[in-house]
Enzyme design. Structure first.
Site, PDB file in Angstrom:
ATOM      1  N   SER A  40      -9.894  -0.048   7.250  1.00 11.92           N
ATOM      2  CA  SER A  40      -9.275   0.069   5.929  1.00 11.92           C
ATOM      3  C   SER A  40      -8.565  -1.156   5.383  1.00 11.92           C
ATOM      4  O   SER A  40      -8.100  -1.104   4.253  1.00 11.92           O
ATOM      5  CB  SER A  40      -8.285   1.237   5.926  1.00 11.92           C
ATOM      6  OG  SER A  40      -9.000   2.444   6.097  1.00 11.92           O
TER       7      SER A  40
ATOM      8  N   LYS B 266       0.856  -1.202   0.000  1.00 13.10           N
ATOM      9  CA  LYS B 266       0.000   0.000   0.000  1.00 13.10           C
ATOM     10  C   LYS B 266       0.881   1.238   0.000  1.00 13.10           C
ATOM     11  O   LYS B 266       1.913   1.293   0.704  1.00 13.10           O
ATOM     12  CB  LYS B 266      -0.888  -0.019   1.245  1.00 13.10           C
ATOM     13  CG  LYS B 266      -1.871   1.152   1.355  1.00 13.10           C
ATOM     14  CD  LYS B 266      -2.716   0.990   2.615  1.00 13.10           C
ATOM     15  CE  LYS B 266      -3.733   2.127   2.740  1.00 13.10           C
ATOM     16  NZ  LYS B 266      -4.560   1.972   3.964  1.00 13.10           N
TER      17      LYS B 266
ATOM     18  N   SER C 236      -9.255   2.263   3.094  1.00  7.38           N
ATOM     19  CA  SER C 236      -8.322   2.997   2.272  1.00  7.38           C
ATOM     20  C   SER C 236      -7.304   2.101   1.556  1.00  7.38           C
ATOM     21  O   SER C 236      -6.525   2.604   0.743  1.00  7.38           O
ATOM     22  CB  SER C 236      -7.584   4.026   3.128  1.00  7.38           C
ATOM     23  OG  SER C 236      -6.855   3.390   4.152  1.00  7.38           O
TER      24      SER C 236
END
Lengths: 68, 445
Positions: free
Chosen positions: B171, B78, B147
């Site tokens: 997330s 990420k 996210s």
């Protein structure tokens, strides 16, 4: 904050936001302010008595990292 | 089976047995990416050259004594997690060209285990809630969640077997559920956050997104453990997570939490009741376990803490670069700075006092059972509802989501389990049993 209504808190936040960020920003912040006032009212509705045995979360600000 | 269908465990085994080479696997994933990535947009930066060099090195090292458990296996990272020499944007134009000089500890440990870092997956800006460009592989008119949007979409679309994410509210587990993958958020502090752009310090967790429970265990094993560079990282002993994930014979004791069902959309609630009934027919012992505190107030506690902390992370940068902030995170940072300090302290005190009550929910059960999300993936103008995952972020309890079916619109549904802190072994063995009981899940096209 304690035992204050969401509406009172929201009014205060709008006034603070106006002073801090200016009138132009307040409209953009209204949604967030409403949501935040809701949270603060909920949190403030739970009174905590003074307790000599209360763990000091500031020693561990994570408030979740405790010995098993 | 196509090479891009291999799980991380499957790939590692095939590589060790020389049935497939690290370079062949990488090239298969890159070809897969060419097919699906234009529609899904899961990747921020693909490091073809770096990944190929790493894969060639892995190929040459095969046969050496002591290759790592992830030897030659590509992993996505990420884009708020630092990767040395590889652009890390945190989803903001402010960091468009930022190249960290060091790896996050989590990344360094994956590399030590032999993983090949394929690239950086799309993150919602600063891991908050403004919707990303990534789309859901099951339906490109739906959000993948956030996210950790890119990580979930990339794993679901099979452009990488596994990816790292982070969770402050929901997330990791929410995008995993929306995209039909496994998502694991371990105990707070179990995986170091050193080298991770902070969102809210006392709530941030590093997690993993995979296509199997075993894969989640494999990655956790590689990364878990004390890191002196992250003062909040736990010094509790690690367990044999992979062995736990392979231990599927013991039928679990599960606590179904009705407050989550009451707040879920009817299709989700009915689905979880069906899943619970299946588990019970298959031998699990089920009982109802209630939250000890009003659900909305738990969410309010987390939100106050999170908003103050994120405000402090971003106050200076926002002042200097307001143009680099999307609307929702900008609003959170600005309003967060107006919250009184006493309110933040009060929320933290409530959190600390409630934690033993939350632990008591798990007395007599192995895991709590509930939906992962209240809904199926909504439209891409939102990253969805974090409420069902956020409770476990607040208290730092390990939690996992398993894909457990499809909705009437053929969108993934997820089942969530939570366990006591530092009982990832219990969580993973329960999850593995549940995964086996649920049976194979379909993939998106």
């Amino acid at each position: 904050m304690l035992n204050r209504s969401k509406e009172e808190i929201a009014r205060d936040l709008v006034a603070q936001a106006t002073r801090t960020w200016g009138t132009d920003r307040v409209d953009a912040l209204r949604g967030q302010i409403e949501e935040t006032a809701d949270w603060l009212s909920a949190v403030g509705s739970h009174r905590l008595e003074i307790d000599g045995d209360e763990p000091d979360f500031l020693v561990d600000p994570a408030a979740g990292r405790e010995a098993q | 089976m196509e090479l891009f269908e291999l799980t991380a465990v499957g790939a590692a085994q095939a590589i060790r047995r020389r049935e497939v080479s690290p370079v062949e696997l990488l090239e298969a994933l890159l070809r897969r990416m060419e097919d699906v990535e234009p529609a899904i947009q899961a990747w921020e930066t693909v490091d073809r050259d770096g990944a190929l060099a790493a894969a060639i090195r892995c190929q040459q090292e095969l046969g050496n004594v002591g290759v790592g458990p992830l030897h030659g296996v590509p992993v996505g990272i990420k884009d708020i997690i630092y990767t040395a020499g590889l652009r890390t944007t945190s989803g903001s134009p402010i960091f468009q060209d930022f190249v960290p000089a060091y790896d996050a500890t989590a990344v360094a440990r994956l590399r030590s285990a032999g993983a090949v870092i394929l690239g950086k997956t799309v993150t919602v800006q600063f891991a908050h809630v403004d919707p990303p460009r990534t789309r859901n592989p099951w339906n490109i008119d739906r959000t993948p969640g956030g996210s950790s949007s890119g990580s979930a979409a990339a794993v679901a679309a099979r452009t990488v077997p596994a990816a790292l994410g982070t969770q402050t509210g929901g997330s990791v587990l929410r995008p995993a559920s929306y995209c039909g993958t496994v998502g694991l958020k371990p105990t707070y502090g179990r995986i170091s956050r050193y080298g991770v752009t902070p969102n809210s310090w006392s709530l941030d967790h590093v997690g993993v997104l995979t296509r199997s429970v075993e894969d989640a265990a494999l990655l956790l094993q590689a990364m878990a453990g004390r890191d002196h560079l992250d003062p909040a990282s736990s010094d509790a002993p690690t367990a044999d997570y992979l062995e736990a994930a392979r231990r599927r014979e013991r039928t679990p004791r599960l606590g179904l939490v009705p407050e989550f069902l009451e707040r879920a959309q009817p299709e989700v609630s009915d689905h979880i009741k069906g899943v619970a009934a299946l588990f019970e027919r298959s031998g699990a012992r089920l009982r109802e376990v209630h939250l000890p505190f009003p659900f909305p107030d738990l969410l309010a506690i987390r939100s106050v803490i999170s908003q103050v902390e994120i405000a402090d992370v971003h106050a200076s940068l926002l002042r200097e670069h307001p143009e680099g902030y999307l609307p929702r995170i900008r609003a959170s940072v600005e309003v967060g700075q107006l919250i009184p300090g006493a309110a933040y302290i009060h929320a933290q005190r409530l959190r600390r006092r409630l934690r033993p009550l939350m632990e008591r929910m798990l007395q007599g059960v192995d895991c709590l059972l509930m939906p992962t999300v209240s809904n199926v993936a909504p439209d891409p103008g939102t990253t969805g509802d974090a409420s069902f995952q956020a409770v476990w972020s607040l208290f730092g309890f390990p939690s996992i989501t398993l894909p457990s079916g499809l909705s009437a619109e053929r969108l993934p549904l997820g089942t969530q389990l939570a366990a006591l802190p530092h009982r990832e072994d219990n969580l993973l063995s329960t999850a593995a049993w549940c995964e086996q009981t649920l049976g194979p899940m379909p993939s998106p096209g």
